[in-house]
Design a protein around this motif. Structure first.
Motif, PDB file in Angstrom:
ATOM      1  N   LYS A  80       7.839 -13.608   9.391  1.00  0.00           N
ATOM      2  CA  LYS A  80       7.387 -12.501   8.541  1.00  0.00           C
ATOM      3  C   LYS A  80       8.329 -12.312   7.356  1.00  0.00           C
ATOM      4  O   LYS A  80       9.523 -12.553   7.446  1.00  0.00           O
ATOM      5  CB  LYS A  80       7.337 -11.206   9.350  1.00  0.00           C
ATOM      6  CG  LYS A  80       6.330 -11.272  10.466  1.00  0.00           C
ATOM      7  CD  LYS A  80       6.359 -10.026  11.294  1.00  0.00           C
ATOM      8  CE  LYS A  80       5.368 -10.192  12.431  1.00  0.00           C
ATOM      9  NZ  LYS A  80       5.740  -9.479  13.600  1.00  0.00           N
ATOM     10  N   PHE A  81       7.729 -11.863   6.245  1.00  0.00           N
ATOM     11  CA  PHE A  81       8.547 -11.519   5.086  1.00  0.00           C
ATOM     12  C   PHE A  81       7.991 -10.284   4.406  1.00  0.00           C
ATOM     13  O   PHE A  81       6.826  -9.932   4.566  1.00  0.00           O
ATOM     14  CB  PHE A  81       8.693 -12.691   4.114  1.00  0.00           C
ATOM     15  CG  PHE A  81       7.418 -13.217   3.518  1.00  0.00           C
ATOM     16  CD1 PHE A  81       6.957 -12.759   2.303  1.00  0.00           C
ATOM     17  CD2 PHE A  81       6.696 -14.219   4.167  1.00  0.00           C
ATOM     18  CE1 PHE A  81       5.791 -13.258   1.740  1.00  0.00           C
ATOM     19  CE2 PHE A  81       5.539 -14.736   3.612  1.00  0.00           C
ATOM     20  CZ  PHE A  81       5.080 -14.249   2.401  1.00  0.00           C
ATOM     21  N   VAL A  82       8.872  -9.607   3.679  1.00  0.00           N
ATOM     22  CA  VAL A  82       8.548  -8.333   3.040  1.00  0.00           C
ATOM     23  C   VAL A  82       8.680  -8.482   1.531  1.00  0.00           C
ATOM     24  O   VAL A  82       9.654  -9.063   1.042  1.00  0.00           O
ATOM     25  CB  VAL A  82       9.497  -7.220   3.539  1.00  0.00           C
ATOM     26  CG1 VAL A  82       9.183  -5.893   2.863  1.00  0.00           C
ATOM     27  CG2 VAL A  82       9.420  -7.079   5.044  1.00  0.00           C
ATOM     28  N   LEU A  83       7.681  -7.960   0.805  1.00  0.00           N
ATOM     29  CA  LEU A  83       7.684  -8.007  -0.653  1.00  0.00           C
ATOM     30  C   LEU A  83       7.621  -6.596  -1.226  1.00  0.00           C
ATOM     31  O   LEU A  83       7.005  -5.708  -0.639  1.00  0.00           O
ATOM     32  CB  LEU A  83       6.468  -8.795  -1.162  1.00  0.00           C
ATOM     33  CG  LEU A  83       6.325 -10.230  -0.693  1.00  0.00           C
ATOM     34  CD1 LEU A  83       5.021 -10.820  -1.209  1.00  0.00           C
ATOM     35  CD2 LEU A  83       7.493 -11.068  -1.137  1.00  0.00           C
ATOM     36  N   TYR A  84       8.237  -6.419  -2.396  1.00  0.00           N
ATOM     37  CA  TYR A  84       8.216  -5.126  -3.073  1.00  0.00           C
ATOM     38  C   TYR A  84       7.984  -5.333  -4.560  1.00  0.00           C
ATOM     39  O   TYR A  84       8.534  -6.246  -5.170  1.00  0.00           O
ATOM     40  CB  TYR A  84       9.544  -4.392  -2.885  1.00  0.00           C
ATOM     41  CG  TYR A  84       9.689  -3.176  -3.774  1.00  0.00           C
ATOM     42  CD1 TYR A  84       9.059  -1.981  -3.452  1.00  0.00           C
ATOM     43  CD2 TYR A  84      10.441  -3.231  -4.945  1.00  0.00           C
ATOM     44  CE1 TYR A  84       9.178  -0.868  -4.275  1.00  0.00           C
ATOM     45  CE2 TYR A  84      10.556  -2.126  -5.766  1.00  0.00           C
ATOM     46  CZ  TYR A  84       9.922  -0.948  -5.429  1.00  0.00           C
ATOM     47  OH  TYR A  84      10.038   0.144  -6.243  1.00  0.00           O
ATOM     48  N   ARG A  85       7.163  -4.454  -5.118  1.00  0.00           N
ATOM     49  CA  ARG A  85       7.003  -4.383  -6.572  1.00  0.00           C
ATOM     50  C   ARG A  85       6.590  -2.957  -6.919  1.00  0.00           C
ATOM     51  O   ARG A  85       5.650  -2.420  -6.335  1.00  0.00           O
ATOM     52  CB  ARG A  85       5.945  -5.365  -7.079  1.00  0.00           C
ATOM     53  CG  ARG A  85       5.876  -5.382  -8.604  1.00  0.00           C
ATOM     54  CD  ARG A  85       4.875  -6.356  -9.137  1.00  0.00           C
ATOM     55  NE  ARG A  85       3.545  -5.865  -8.826  1.00  0.00           N
ATOM     56  CZ  ARG A  85       2.453  -6.644  -8.785  1.00  0.00           C
ATOM     57  NH1 ARG A  85       2.537  -7.910  -9.014  1.00  0.00           N
ATOM     58  NH2 ARG A  85       1.285  -6.124  -8.501  1.00  0.00           N
ATOM     59  N   LYS A  86       7.293  -2.363  -7.849  1.00  0.00           N
ATOM     60  CA  LYS A  86       6.985  -0.989  -8.253  1.00  0.00           C
ATOM     61  C   LYS A  86       5.607  -0.947  -8.898  1.00  0.00           C
ATOM     62  O   LYS A  86       5.274  -1.772  -9.740  1.00  0.00           O
ATOM     63  CB  LYS A  86       8.047  -0.487  -9.228  1.00  0.00           C
ATOM     64  CG  LYS A  86       7.876   0.947  -9.600  1.00  0.00           C
ATOM     65  CD  LYS A  86       9.055   1.459 -10.382  1.00  0.00           C
ATOM     66  CE  LYS A  86       8.818   2.914 -10.694  1.00  0.00           C
ATOM     67  NZ  LYS A  86      10.036   3.657 -10.831  1.00  0.00           N
ATOM     68  N   SER A  87       4.821   0.034  -8.499  1.00  0.00           N
ATOM     69  CA  SER A  87       3.474   0.204  -9.025  1.00  0.00           C
ATOM     70  C   SER A  87       3.528   0.664 -10.475  1.00  0.00           C
ATOM     71  O   SER A  87       4.346   1.510 -10.845  1.00  0.00           O
ATOM     72  CB  SER A  87       2.720   1.231  -8.173  1.00  0.00           C
ATOM     73  OG  SER A  87       1.467   1.509  -8.744  1.00  0.00           O
ATOM     74  N   ASN A  88       2.644   0.128 -11.302  1.00  0.00           N
ATOM     75  CA  ASN A  88       2.560   0.545 -12.697  1.00  0.00           C
ATOM     76  C   ASN A  88       1.813   1.863 -12.847  1.00  0.00           C
ATOM     77  O   ASN A  88       2.122   2.659 -13.724  1.00  0.00           O
ATOM     78  CB  ASN A  88       1.863  -0.531 -13.542  1.00  0.00           C
ATOM     79  CG  ASN A  88       2.684  -1.785 -13.639  1.00  0.00           C
ATOM     80  OD1 ASN A  88       3.902  -1.738 -13.676  1.00  0.00           O
ATOM     81  ND2 ASN A  88       2.019  -2.924 -13.661  1.00  0.00           N
ATOM     82  N   LYS A  89       0.825   2.092 -11.980  1.00  0.00           N
ATOM     83  CA  LYS A  89      -0.032   3.269 -12.103  1.00  0.00           C
ATOM     84  C   LYS A  89       0.488   4.471 -11.325  1.00  0.00           C
ATOM     85  O   LYS A  89       0.598   5.565 -11.859  1.00  0.00           O
ATOM     86  CB  LYS A  89      -1.455   2.924 -11.640  1.00  0.00           C
ATOM     87  CG  LYS A  89      -2.100   1.848 -12.487  1.00  0.00           C
ATOM     88  CD  LYS A  89      -3.420   1.438 -11.924  1.00  0.00           C
ATOM     89  CE  LYS A  89      -3.973   0.250 -12.695  1.00  0.00           C
ATOM     90  NZ  LYS A  89      -5.060  -0.401 -12.005  1.00  0.00           N
ATOM     91  N   LYS A  90       0.766   4.276 -10.030  1.00  0.00           N
ATOM     92  CA  LYS A  90       1.178   5.384  -9.176  1.00  0.00           C
ATOM     93  C   LYS A  90       2.372   4.992  -8.305  1.00  0.00           C
ATOM     94  O   LYS A  90       2.210   4.624  -7.148  1.00  0.00           O
ATOM     95  CB  LYS A  90       0.019   5.793  -8.246  1.00  0.00           C
ATOM     96  CG  LYS A  90      -1.185   6.336  -8.942  1.00  0.00           C
ATOM     97  CD  LYS A  90      -2.236   6.718  -7.918  1.00  0.00           C
ATOM     98  CE  LYS A  90      -3.535   7.100  -8.584  1.00  0.00           C
ATOM     99  NZ  LYS A  90      -4.593   7.320  -7.614  1.00  0.00           N
ATOM    100  N   PRO A  91       3.588   5.072  -8.838  1.00  0.00           N
ATOM    101  CA  PRO A  91       4.753   4.751  -8.014  1.00  0.00           C
ATOM    102  C   PRO A  91       4.877   5.724  -6.843  1.00  0.00           C
ATOM    103  O   PRO A  91       4.763   6.929  -7.037  1.00  0.00           O
ATOM    104  CB  PRO A  91       5.932   4.898  -8.976  1.00  0.00           C
ATOM    105  CG  PRO A  91       5.350   4.925 -10.338  1.00  0.00           C
ATOM    106  CD  PRO A  91       3.935   5.385 -10.206  1.00  0.00           C
ATOM    107  N   LYS A  92       5.060   5.195  -5.633  1.00  0.00           N
ATOM    108  CA  LYS A  92       5.161   6.020  -4.425  1.00  0.00           C
ATOM    109  C   LYS A  92       6.574   6.042  -3.876  1.00  0.00           C
ATOM    110  O   LYS A  92       7.038   7.061  -3.397  1.00  0.00           O
ATOM    111  CB  LYS A  92       4.229   5.489  -3.335  1.00  0.00           C
ATOM    112  CG  LYS A  92       2.781   5.566  -3.661  1.00  0.00           C
ATOM    113  CD  LYS A  92       1.952   4.983  -2.534  1.00  0.00           C
ATOM    114  CE  LYS A  92       0.490   4.967  -2.889  1.00  0.00           C
ATOM    115  NZ  LYS A  92      -0.322   4.361  -1.863  1.00  0.00           N
TER     116      LYS A  92
END
Length: 96
Positions: A80-92
């Protein structure tokens, strides 16, 4: 680029989520990348599992997706691996 503290925070958040995609023997195709891209925009943090019948290693699959979708590989353990990218529309996710 994320700092060590931010990566650690995201790893902690990722412990509670289940994989939402699987990389199988067909590998990483454009349609798969589109779905992952949409999921990253909606959720920001996702987990993906690499199946045993896949021709790719976990880190290799993570690196390919990160390069194509401009996201960060947070963690790769086992299959398993985990990915992250900040949302352009609605950062949570609020990073420390």
């Amino acid at each position: 680029m994320l700092s060590g503290k931010q990566r650690s925070y995201l790893r902690g958040l990722a412990n509670r989520i289940n994989p939402i995609f699987q990389v199988g023997k067909s590998g990483i195709e454009e349609s798969f990348l589109k779905q992952v891209d949409d999921a990253l925009e909606a959720r920001e943090l996702i987990k993906i599992k690499v199946l045993n019948n896949s021709l790719m290693e976990t880190r290799e699959a993570s690196d390919i997706i990160c390069e194509k979708l401009n996201c960060e590989g947070i963690q790769a353990i086992g299959s398993k691996f985990v990915l992250y990218r900040k949302s352009n529309k609605k950062p949570k996710i609020e990073l420390p």
